[in-house]
Design a protein around this motif. Structure first.
Motif, PDB file in Angstrom:
ATOM      1  N   GLY A  59       0.787  -1.224   0.000  1.00  0.00           N
ATOM      2  CA  GLY A  59       0.000   0.000   0.000  1.00  0.00           C
ATOM      3  C   GLY A  59       0.811   1.261   0.000  1.00  0.00           C
ATOM      4  O   GLY A  59       0.346   2.296  -0.460  1.00  0.00           O
ATOM      5  N   SER A 114      -3.452   8.717   9.772  1.00  0.00           N
ATOM      6  CA  SER A 114      -4.321   8.066  10.760  1.00  0.00           C
ATOM      7  C   SER A 114      -3.719   6.722  11.143  1.00  0.00           C
ATOM      8  O   SER A 114      -3.387   5.914  10.273  1.00  0.00           O
ATOM      9  CB  SER A 114      -5.728   7.870  10.172  1.00  0.00           C
ATOM     10  OG  SER A 114      -6.565   7.187  11.087  1.00  0.00           O
ATOM     11  N   THR A 174      -4.855  10.669  14.980  1.00  0.00           N
ATOM     12  CA  THR A 174      -4.766  11.500  13.780  1.00  0.00           C
ATOM     13  C   THR A 174      -3.789  12.649  14.004  1.00  0.00           C
ATOM     14  O   THR A 174      -3.351  12.901  15.122  1.00  0.00           O
ATOM     15  CB  THR A 174      -6.144  12.064  13.402  1.00  0.00           C
ATOM     16  OG1 THR A 174      -6.693  12.776  14.526  1.00  0.00           O
ATOM     17  CG2 THR A 174      -7.101  10.941  13.017  1.00  0.00           C
ATOM     18  N   THR A 203      -2.185  -0.339  12.089  1.00  0.00           N
ATOM     19  CA  THR A 203      -1.940   0.061  10.708  1.00  0.00           C
ATOM     20  C   THR A 203      -1.941   1.584  10.623  1.00  0.00           C
ATOM     21  O   THR A 203      -2.538   2.270  11.460  1.00  0.00           O
ATOM     22  CB  THR A 203      -3.008  -0.489   9.747  1.00  0.00           C
ATOM     23  OG1 THR A 203      -4.304   0.003  10.154  1.00  0.00           O
ATOM     24  CG2 THR A 203      -3.022  -2.002   9.741  1.00  0.00           C
ATOM     25  N   THR A 242      -2.563   4.871   7.832  1.00  0.00           N
ATOM     26  CA  THR A 242      -3.064   5.308   6.536  1.00  0.00           C
ATOM     27  C   THR A 242      -2.529   6.703   6.260  1.00  0.00           C
ATOM     28  O   THR A 242      -2.733   7.620   7.070  1.00  0.00           O
ATOM     29  CB  THR A 242      -4.599   5.306   6.487  1.00  0.00           C
ATOM     30  OG1 THR A 242      -5.079   3.982   6.729  1.00  0.00           O
ATOM     31  CG2 THR A 242      -5.099   5.769   5.129  1.00  0.00           C
ATOM     32  N   ASP A 284      -2.327   9.862   3.412  1.00  0.00           N
ATOM     33  CA  ASP A 284      -2.786  10.469   2.162  1.00  0.00           C
ATOM     34  C   ASP A 284      -1.556  10.974   1.414  1.00  0.00           C
ATOM     35  O   ASP A 284      -0.905  11.933   1.853  1.00  0.00           O
ATOM     36  CB  ASP A 284      -3.754  11.620   2.446  1.00  0.00           C
ATOM     37  CG  ASP A 284      -5.158  11.130   2.756  1.00  0.00           C
ATOM     38  OD1 ASP A 284      -5.365   9.901   2.753  1.00  0.00           O
ATOM     39  OD2 ASP A 284      -6.040  11.963   3.009  1.00  0.00           O
ATOM     40  N   THR A 302      -3.989   9.849  -2.923  1.00  0.00           N
ATOM     41  CA  THR A 302      -4.538   8.530  -2.649  1.00  0.00           C
ATOM     42  C   THR A 302      -4.187   8.102  -1.235  1.00  0.00           C
ATOM     43  O   THR A 302      -3.131   8.462  -0.706  1.00  0.00           O
ATOM     44  CB  THR A 302      -3.995   7.486  -3.646  1.00  0.00           C
ATOM     45  OG1 THR A 302      -2.571   7.520  -3.621  1.00  0.00           O
ATOM     46  CG2 THR A 302      -4.486   7.777  -5.055  1.00  0.00           C
ATOM     47  N   ALA A 303      -5.073   7.356  -0.626  1.00  0.00           N
ATOM     48  CA  ALA A 303      -4.852   6.845   0.728  1.00  0.00           C
ATOM     49  C   ALA A 303      -4.089   5.529   0.638  1.00  0.00           C
ATOM     50  O   ALA A 303      -4.511   4.605  -0.063  1.00  0.00           O
ATOM     51  CB  ALA A 303      -6.179   6.639   1.440  1.00  0.00           C
ATOM     52  N   ARG A 304      -2.961   5.440   1.348  1.00  0.00           N
ATOM     53  CA  ARG A 304      -2.123   4.245   1.358  1.00  0.00           C
ATOM     54  C   ARG A 304      -2.074   3.697   2.779  1.00  0.00           C
ATOM     55  O   ARG A 304      -1.740   4.419   3.711  1.00  0.00           O
ATOM     56  CB  ARG A 304      -0.706   4.582   0.884  1.00  0.00           C
ATOM     57  CG  ARG A 304      -0.642   5.258  -0.486  1.00  0.00           C
ATOM     58  CD  ARG A 304      -1.120   4.345  -1.581  1.00  0.00           C
ATOM     59  NE  ARG A 304      -0.893   4.916  -2.903  1.00  0.00           N
ATOM     60  CZ  ARG A 304      -1.389   4.413  -4.014  1.00  0.00           C
ATOM     61  NH1 ARG A 304      -2.127   3.316  -3.967  1.00  0.00           N
ATOM     62  NH2 ARG A 304      -1.137   4.985  -5.177  1.00  0.00           N
ATOM     63  N   THR A 305      -2.389   2.424   2.927  1.00  0.00           N
ATOM     64  CA  THR A 305      -2.447   1.792   4.244  1.00  0.00           C
ATOM     65  C   THR A 305      -1.416   0.681   4.337  1.00  0.00           C
ATOM     66  O   THR A 305      -1.239  -0.096   3.399  1.00  0.00           O
ATOM     67  CB  THR A 305      -3.850   1.226   4.521  1.00  0.00           C
ATOM     68  OG1 THR A 305      -4.801   2.287   4.475  1.00  0.00           O
ATOM     69  CG2 THR A 305      -3.913   0.572   5.888  1.00  0.00           C
TER      70      THR A 305
END
Length: 292
Positions: free
Chosen positions: A37, A76, A87, A122, A124, A126, A136-139
């Motif tokens: 991700g 996050s 956050t 995890t 996340t 942006d 895009t959100a990458r986790t």
């Protein structure tokens, strides 16, 4: 062999080498999304410094091992040991140059005490693509390499259990003249819940101490047992533990005490921090007491 064929081969080889030498260098790899991700070459870990403890913050350390800068917006951290995701403490965008590491501060939520102590977390991020301007959100998984979350979860859950019997806080601070003992009130307010709480002692800090210590702990013997509980207040005699100027000016943990307790027979400890107003009063007293 020196005939025309040989000379032609040599010339062709030289031309090939010259063409290769004049070709532009290949562009560094673009940080595209990898299987986990995150952009390729980007890694993360969770950290907490001494300065983060009192404010219950941590930092997501983002290392950019790709060949291009990346921009990180919202962050996050989802961890079952906290009631809500952590956050960004300050909403902004962070640019991480190639080869650099940037710490992004996050605010930790209250603990969730029914979660296992070894739960996985995890993060996340942006991530903005510099070429397309798309976000895009990458986790990906994230760990605290120098572990702090498990201990924080255990200690704060002990505090949650203790507060079913009584809430403990620092109260009025009375400053003193140089060479004399100040007073800091410890307030114990009963709660209507069940359970038992015994306050065994309070640990000195790196900046503040108490007279008559045993193993750096000022002994207390305060009980909140059963349903017939009463408020308790104890004056703690307080002295500076040190007088070097940088210790006061650079203080991070000097007004965060460690409370030693027994909750329903289980021994443990948790942090008891002064409020910002109390911290200001105490640090000003230490400076005056020490003649800084």
């Amino acid at each position: 062999m020196t005939g025309p064929f040989f000379r032609s081969c040599v010339a062709l080889g030289l031309l090939t080498l010259l063409a290769a030498g004049c070709a532009p260098a290949a562009d560094p790899p673009h940080p595209h999304a990898s299987d986990d991700g995150l952009p390729a070459g980007v890694t993360v870990e969770l950290r907490q410094t001494r300065a983060d403890v009192a404010g219950r913050q941590a930092a997501v350390a983002v290392h950019n091992g790709s060949g291009r800068p990346i921009e990180i917006g919202a962050v996050s951290v989802a961890d079952p040991r906290f009631a809500e995701p952590a956050t960004r403490a300050v909403a902004r965008t962070s640019t991480v140059p190639p080869g650099a590491t940037v710490d992004i501060r996050v605010q930790l939520a209250r603990v969730a005490c029914d979660a296992p102590a070894d739960a996985a977390a995890t993060v996340t991020l942006d991530v903005r693509d510099a070429e397309t301007d798309a976000v895009t959100a990458r986790t990906a998984p994230i760990v605290d390499v120098v572990p702090f979350v498990a201990a924080l979860h255990e200690n704060e859950c002990l505090q949650v259990a203790a507060e079913r019997s009584a809430a403990v806080s620092l109260g009025t601070f009375t400053a003193s003249a140089a060479g004399e003992t100040a007073r800091l009130v410890l307030d114990v307010v009963p709660a209507p819940g069940e359970g038992t709480l015994r306050i065994v002692g309070i640990h000195e800090t790196n900046l503040l101490t108490f007279p008559g210590l045993v193993d750096a702990v000022y002994p207390l013997d305060l009980d909140q047992i059963g349903t017939d509980r009463t408020p308790q207040s104890v004056e703690l005699p307080l002295l500076p533990a040190r007088c070097d100027a940088h210790a006061v000016q650079e203080d991070k943990r000097g007004t965060v005490f460690r409370l030693l307790v027994e909750v329903d027979g289980r021994a443990g400890s948790y942090d008891l921090a002064a409020t910002p107003e109390q911290r200001g009063e105490i640090l000003a007293w230490v400076a005056a007491w020490c003649g800084l």
